[in-house]
Design a protein around this motif. Structure first.
Motif, PDB file in Angstrom:
ATOM      1  N   TYR A 236      53.751  26.994  37.446  1.00  0.00           N
ATOM      2  CA  TYR A 236      54.666  27.983  38.616  1.00  0.00           C
ATOM      3  C   TYR A 236      54.960  28.919  37.200  1.00  0.00           C
ATOM      4  O   TYR A 236      54.650  30.064  37.554  1.00  0.00           O
ATOM      5  CB  TYR A 236      55.818  27.453  38.698  1.00  0.00           C
ATOM      6  N   PRO A 237      55.168  28.409  35.515  1.00  0.00           N
ATOM      7  CA  PRO A 237      55.164  29.593  34.911  1.00  0.00           C
ATOM      8  C   PRO A 237      54.355  30.053  34.408  1.00  0.00           C
ATOM      9  O   PRO A 237      54.212  31.373  34.573  1.00  0.00           O
ATOM     10  CB  PRO A 237      55.959  28.386  33.337  1.00  0.00           C
ATOM     11  N   VAL A 238      53.479  29.351  33.869  1.00  0.00           N
ATOM     12  CA  VAL A 238      52.478  30.308  34.128  1.00  0.00           C
ATOM     13  C   VAL A 238      50.970  31.670  35.399  1.00  0.00           C
ATOM     14  O   VAL A 238      51.080  32.153  35.186  1.00  0.00           O
ATOM     15  CB  VAL A 238      50.629  29.241  33.874  1.00  0.00           C
ATOM     16  N   GLU A 239      51.597  30.697  36.833  1.00  0.00           N
ATOM     17  CA  GLU A 239      51.052  31.620  37.573  1.00  0.00           C
ATOM     18  C   GLU A 239      51.656  32.950  38.174  1.00  0.00           C
ATOM     19  O   GLU A 239      51.229  33.736  38.694  1.00  0.00           O
ATOM     20  CB  GLU A 239      51.339  30.569  38.521  1.00  0.00           C
ATOM     21  N   LEU A 240      53.246  32.660  37.419  1.00  0.00           N
ATOM     22  CA  LEU A 240      53.949  33.376  37.922  1.00  0.00           C
ATOM     23  C   LEU A 240      53.613  35.080  36.895  1.00  0.00           C
ATOM     24  O   LEU A 240      53.520  35.749  36.621  1.00  0.00           O
ATOM     25  CB  LEU A 240      55.598  33.271  37.069  1.00  0.00           C
ATOM     26  N   ALA A 241      53.662  34.479  35.666  1.00  0.00           N
ATOM     27  CA  ALA A 241      52.683  35.399  34.233  1.00  0.00           C
ATOM     28  C   ALA A 241      51.589  35.994  34.583  1.00  0.00           C
ATOM     29  O   ALA A 241      51.373  37.324  34.224  1.00  0.00           O
ATOM     30  CB  ALA A 241      52.074  34.125  33.010  1.00  0.00           C
ATOM     31  N   ARG A 242      50.526  35.547  35.379  1.00  0.00           N
ATOM     32  CA  ARG A 242      49.126  35.911  35.815  1.00  0.00           C
ATOM     33  C   ARG A 242      49.549  36.820  36.759  1.00  0.00           C
ATOM     34  O   ARG A 242      48.496  36.960  37.281  1.00  0.00           O
ATOM     35  CB  ARG A 242      48.716  34.896  35.769  1.00  0.00           C
ATOM     36  N   GLY A 243      51.099  36.180  37.475  1.00  0.00           N
ATOM     37  CA  GLY A 243      51.004  37.318  39.143  1.00  0.00           C
ATOM     38  C   GLY A 243      50.640  36.463  39.992  1.00  0.00           C
ATOM     39  O   GLY A 243      49.782  37.308  41.179  1.00  0.00           O
ATOM     40  N   ILE A 244      49.940  35.790  39.852  1.00  0.00           N
ATOM     41  CA  ILE A 244      49.040  34.897  41.622  1.00  0.00           C
ATOM     42  C   ILE A 244      50.712  33.681  41.690  1.00  0.00           C
ATOM     43  O   ILE A 244      50.267  32.813  42.458  1.00  0.00           O
ATOM     44  CB  ILE A 244      48.448  34.306  41.005  1.00  0.00           C
ATOM     45  N   ALA A 245      51.746  33.843  41.366  1.00  0.00           N
ATOM     46  CA  ALA A 245      52.656  32.955  42.311  1.00  0.00           C
ATOM     47  C   ALA A 245      52.774  32.766  43.176  1.00  0.00           C
ATOM     48  O   ALA A 245      54.228  32.346  44.148  1.00  0.00           O
ATOM     49  CB  ALA A 245      53.928  33.079  40.950  1.00  0.00           C
ATOM     50  N   PHE A 246      52.939  34.056  43.930  1.00  0.00           N
ATOM     51  CA  PHE A 246      52.782  33.760  45.969  1.00  0.00           C
ATOM     52  C   PHE A 246      52.006  32.446  46.048  1.00  0.00           C
ATOM     53  O   PHE A 246      52.741  32.301  47.300  1.00  0.00           O
ATOM     54  CB  PHE A 246      52.508  35.015  45.785  1.00  0.00           C
ATOM     55  N   HIS A 247      51.256  31.885  45.820  1.00  0.00           N
ATOM     56  CA  HIS A 247      50.785  30.675  46.514  1.00  0.00           C
ATOM     57  C   HIS A 247      50.835  29.677  45.625  1.00  0.00           C
ATOM     58  O   HIS A 247      50.872  28.888  44.551  1.00  0.00           O
ATOM     59  CB  HIS A 247      48.940  30.629  46.150  1.00  0.00           C
TER      60      HIS A 247
END
Length: 360
Positions: A236-247
């Motif tokens: 989650y933190p990494v995906e949030l950082a990359r702008g793809i945390a919606f999935h």
């Protein structure tokens, strides 16, 4: 109040990482061939030149070979090598698809599935991804008998995985956030959970009546969900950082249940503990298929147990999600997301690099 799930969050967010595997009876176990099969698999990835030099170093630091040795600790050396290859393959495909638009995601899907359906077909010059996957699949097929039920289950599961990547790419284009149950149905596929568990049947030759039994299917579904939510809470933190945390299951929980990040993590812990209970209760409900099959079923169930534990253990021990703080977080379970950390993350390749790779 719902926390913002995009990278424009300005205030630090602190939460406790769920520990739904606290009662999981399968302890961390690593294959004795760690240090050799993982090195061989890493060399195999490097030999195919799938990333640029900088990205390859970052990919290597993620220790996907260690993942293979942690999630397939009970099997033979050859099996573990295939397991390391599969772990590497998943993350190569994930990195390709994380920056793919639906059209390119479709190309990636077609290439991979052509390999699985035609494992000995000569690959065209420049087909890096196809040649890469062919090496894995030929080694995997050598582990089992031609025509075994597990092969069809694996191919079916991988087909779901590849097609779901196209759906995820479409969601990425629109930044769609799915409701929790809808998301989970898709996530089981984007994670490749069915294919991974199916690989555990290679060499056991379990008949279809076993693999399709309601209790086995219920236990498998619970394990699939545990694999998915384990990965999501760590990523989650990494995906949030990359702008793809919606999935990500955390984002779906936040949106559907109107929770902040700490509340979503607490919800996830309760859900995970329920899946653990479902899996463990299933062990007591298994019927008998005779001594020989029963022994292989037990091996299969144990392998699934170590698969789930290994995926969680690797998430702390690799630098992919927590950098060098993983083992500390495993103990304290305390995580703080800050805007500065969010802005520092990048993927392993760009959309342009992916298009060049697929058009070669």
């Amino acid at each position: 109040m719902v926390q913002n799930t995009t990278s424009d969050t300005r205030k630090p967010i602190t939460f406790f990482l769920p520990d739904f595997l606290a009662a999981w009876p399968y302890e961390r176990l690593v294959h004795p061939s760690l240090g050799s099969v993982d090195v061989e698999s890493a060399s195999w990835v490097n030999d195919h030149h799938l990333f640029n030099e900088k990205a390859q170093k970052s990919f290597d630091a993620s220790l996907f070979g260690l993942l293979g040795c942690l999630i397939f600790p009970l099997n033979s050396r050859n099996f573990c090598r295939v397991g390391c290859d599969l772990a590497n393959a998943y993350f190569v495909i994930d990195e390709y698809n994380d920056v793919a638009d639906p059209e390119v995601a479709g190309q990636v899907c077609d290439t991979v599935m052509d390999v699985l359906r035609n494992p000995y077909k000569e690959r065209k010059s420049g087909d890096k991804l196809g040649a890469f996957m062919q090496g894995f699949w030929q080694r995997a097929l050598a582990l089992t008998t031609p025509g075994s039920a597990c092969i069809n289950h694996f191919v079916h599961g991988f087909d779901l995985y590849m097609k779901s990547m196209i759906v995820e790419a479409e969601d990425r284009e629109t930044k769609r956030v799915r409701p929790v149950e809808d998301y989970l149905q898709l996530r089981r596929e984007t994670f490749g959970a069915e294919a991974t568990i199916s690989l555990l049947g290679f060499g056991l030759e379990l008949p279809e009546e076993v693999l399709s039994h309601p209790v086995i299917k219920s236990m498998t579904l619970a394990a699939m969900d545990l694999l998915c939510i384990t990965n999501d809470m760590h990523s989650y933190p990494v995906e949030l950082a990359r702008g793809i945390a919606f999935h990500n299951i955390v984002t779906s929980i936040i949106h559907e249940h109107k929770l902040d990040v700490p509340g979503a993590m607490a919800w996830l812990e309760r859900f995970g503990k329920h899946q653990v209970e479902t899996f463990l209760d299933g062990i007591e409900e298994l019927p008998s298929w005779g001594p020989e099959i029963d022994a292989n079923v037990l091996r299969y169930i144990e392998s699934i147990g170590y698969l789930v534990r290994g995926a969680d253990a690797w998430s702390y021990e690799s630098e992919r999600y927590w950098g060098k703080k993983g083992l500390e977080i495993q103990i304290t379970r305390l995580v703080t997301l800050s805007p500065e950390a969010e802005e520092s993350q990048e993927g392993f390749l760009t959309k342009e690099e992916l298009r060049v790779a697929m058009d070669a």
